[in-house]
Scaffold this motif. Sequence first.
Motif, PDB file in Angstrom:
ATOM      1  N   GLY A  78      31.891   8.172 -11.547  1.00 14.84           N
ATOM      2  CA  GLY A  78      30.746   7.858 -11.946  1.00 14.84           C
ATOM      3  C   GLY A  78      29.461   6.636 -11.295  1.00 14.84           C
ATOM      4  N   VAL A  79      28.169   7.479 -11.031  1.00 15.64           N
ATOM      5  CA  VAL A  79      27.505   5.660 -11.400  1.00 15.64           C
ATOM      6  C   VAL A  79      26.263   6.280 -10.794  1.00 15.64           C
ATOM      7  N   ARG A  80      24.849   5.781 -11.714  1.00 10.32           N
ATOM      8  CA  ARG A  80      23.647   6.125 -12.184  1.00 10.32           C
ATOM      9  C   ARG A  80      22.773   5.364 -10.614  1.00 10.32           C
ATOM     10  N   PRO A  81      21.478   5.292 -10.917  1.00 13.93           N
ATOM     11  CA  PRO A  81      20.360   5.143 -10.239  1.00 13.93           C
ATOM     12  C   PRO A  81      20.064   3.665 -10.298  1.00 13.93           C
ATOM     13  N   ASN A  82      19.872   2.909  -9.481  1.00 14.19           N
ATOM     14  CA  ASN A  82      19.742   1.222  -9.790  1.00 14.19           C
ATOM     15  C   ASN A  82      18.955   0.759 -10.845  1.00 14.19           C
ATOM     16  N   TYR A  83      19.096  -0.136 -12.147  1.00 10.29           N
ATOM     17  CA  TYR A  83      18.329   0.168 -13.250  1.00 10.29           C
ATOM     18  C   TYR A  83      17.142  -0.406 -12.567  1.00 10.29           C
ATOM     19  N   LEU A  84      16.305  -1.326 -11.739  1.00 16.15           N
ATOM     20  CA  LEU A  84      14.715  -1.141 -10.966  1.00 16.15           C
ATOM     21  C   LEU A  84      14.677   0.321 -11.790  1.00 16.15           C
ATOM     22  N   VAL A  85      15.051   0.953 -10.925  1.00 14.83           N
ATOM     23  CA  VAL A  85      14.316   2.547 -11.036  1.00 14.83           C
ATOM     24  C   VAL A  85      14.049   3.021 -12.406  1.00 14.83           C
ATOM     25  N   ARG A  86      15.444   2.969 -13.148  1.00 19.83           N
ATOM     26  CA  ARG A  86      15.504   3.554 -13.906  1.00 19.83           C
ATOM     27  C   ARG A  86      14.475   3.374 -15.484  1.00 19.83           C
ATOM     28  N   GLU A  87      14.298   2.048 -14.821  1.00 20.40           N
ATOM     29  CA  GLU A  87      13.365   1.503 -15.213  1.00 20.40           C
ATOM     30  C   GLU A  87      11.577   1.673 -15.149  1.00 20.40           C
ATOM     31  N   LEU A  88      11.022   2.888 -13.573  1.00 14.13           N
ATOM     32  CA  LEU A  88      10.339   2.717 -13.339  1.00 14.13           C
ATOM     33  C   LEU A  88       9.545   3.680 -14.161  1.00 14.13           C
TER      34      LEU A  88
ATOM     35  N   ASP B 116       0.896  -0.938   0.036  1.00 11.07           N
ATOM     36  CA  ASP B 116       0.034   0.127   0.034  1.00 11.07           C
ATOM     37  C   ASP B 116       1.061   1.374  -0.166  1.00 11.07           C
ATOM     38  N   TYR B 117       1.894   1.057   0.815  1.00 17.01           N
ATOM     39  CA  TYR B 117       2.683   1.906   0.959  1.00 17.01           C
ATOM     40  C   TYR B 117       4.356   1.501   0.117  1.00 17.01           C
ATOM     41  N   LEU B 118       5.033   2.207  -0.232  1.00 20.04           N
ATOM     42  CA  LEU B 118       6.680   1.657  -0.469  1.00 20.04           C
ATOM     43  C   LEU B 118       7.602   3.043  -0.749  1.00 20.04           C
ATOM     44  N   VAL B 119       8.543   2.053   0.247  1.00 22.13           N
ATOM     45  CA  VAL B 119       9.584   3.298  -0.074  1.00 22.13           C
ATOM     46  C   VAL B 119      10.695   2.647  -0.683  1.00 22.13           C
ATOM     47  N   ILE B 120      11.440   3.330  -1.882  1.00 21.86           N
ATOM     48  CA  ILE B 120      12.681   2.625  -2.553  1.00 21.86           C
ATOM     49  C   ILE B 120      13.901   3.337  -2.392  1.00 21.86           C
ATOM     50  N   GLY B 121      14.723   2.669  -1.821  1.00 21.12           N
ATOM     51  CA  GLY B 121      15.757   3.007  -1.372  1.00 21.12           C
ATOM     52  C   GLY B 121      16.465   2.185  -1.658  1.00 21.12           C
ATOM     53  N   LEU B 122      17.043   2.004  -3.162  1.00 19.98           N
ATOM     54  CA  LEU B 122      18.408   0.783  -3.494  1.00 19.98           C
ATOM     55  C   LEU B 122      19.361   1.282  -4.488  1.00 19.98           C
ATOM     56  N   GLY B 123      19.534   2.228  -4.171  1.00 17.21           N
ATOM     57  CA  GLY B 123      20.984   2.708  -4.030  1.00 17.21           C
ATOM     58  C   GLY B 123      21.534   2.790  -5.666  1.00 17.21           C
ATOM     59  N   CYS B 124      22.234   2.778  -6.216  1.00 15.65           N
ATOM     60  CA  CYS B 124      23.272   3.239  -7.890  1.00 15.65           C
ATOM     61  C   CYS B 124      23.849   1.838  -7.552  1.00 15.65           C
ATOM     62  N   GLU B 125      24.343   2.288  -8.752  1.00 19.02           N
ATOM     63  CA  GLU B 125      24.993   0.848  -9.788  1.00 19.02           C
ATOM     64  C   GLU B 125      26.197   1.978 -11.251  1.00 19.02           C
ATOM     65  N   ASP B 126      27.859   1.430 -11.456  1.00 17.61           N
ATOM     66  CA  ASP B 126      28.146   2.295 -12.183  1.00 17.61           C
ATOM     67  C   ASP B 126      28.040   2.587 -13.269  1.00 17.61           C
TER      68      ASP B 126
END
Length: 353
Positions: free
Chosen positions: A233-243, A98-108
């Motif tokens: 350099g880093v970028r957000p986790n791929y799961l986040v980029r797909e949202l 019902d409520y979601l908190v996304i803190g999945l970090g980053c990747e290269d």
Amino acid sequence: MKKLVLLGGGYGGIKVLTGLLDYQLPEDLHITVVDRNPFRSLKTEFFTIAAGTVAERDVRVDFPDDKRVQYVFRDITKIDTEKQQIIFQDPEETISYDYLVIGLGCEDNYHGTPGAEEFTESVQTFQKARNTGVAVGNLKAYGNVSIVGAGLSGIEVASEIRESRSDLNIRLLDRGATVLKAFDSKIQSYVEDWFAENNVEVIHHSNVEYVEKDGVCNNGVCFLNDVTIWTAGVRPNYLVRELPFAKDNQEKIIVNDYYQVPTNPNVYVLGDCASSYYSPSAQLAGLQGERIAEVLLSIFTGKKLKTPKEIKLKGTLGSLGKSDGFGNMMKTPFTGFLPRLAKSGVLWLSKRH
């Protein structure tokens, strides 16, 4: 039953969790924490694992043992915001929220550099830092190590490996005119001098064209290399980029003042995944986590949301081995043992919490 799911137990996620568990929560609230590891990883110390100067157990902390929390230690396959589900490889393990908190970090972020993903080591996850430590530890005497990127991560990796292995040839490839371009010039000069005194070669104005198994090619010159470590350099986790949410030019999700996704206010995003005026850091993620916990408590207890406070960072700390360091503390540059001691104190607090 209200279902709250926290994705990622890093610096931000743990602040959300502990910020909630400090209070009496409604009995109809069910909290689930999803993380790939059955422990919290202190990511700011992964460089010590890469250098082999600290035991792995020293950068792991147990999650809070609380009957109000269910832990799921799995790799996530997809975040389905339409059906409000977290999907794993086994479809029967799907978790709804019902409520979601996304803190999945980053990747290269390899910036499209040929060979970089295939032939470089990393410090972005616990497993990758461990693999880097094995690669560096197995080098024969006088082996060659190149670190690509001279930001905070690159500096700490290079200096810690030097402290661990005085026999290795270490090279730091820096894209800018000086290391740590985001820091005060006093700190930049101090770190440059430290590398000169400790026989770490720094190559400025670097432009890595491609990476091979046994070398890295920079500005037309190819260096033979045994281990190449990527910290550029880093970028957000791929799961986040797909949202399907609005993102900034760094692929981070745009959030409102309460760290909610404007189109999906039951979804909160923090840390490396959330768009922010500030550069990503453990400190920033932790402060965001505290704010999200306050918002969720207000919602769960039926209280009016308070006007969010402005985030104020205390500074940034970095280490040069075990007895030297640098940092901007309260907007003042410091170098030497004091900032290194302060960083050890911050680490102690992280472990204690």
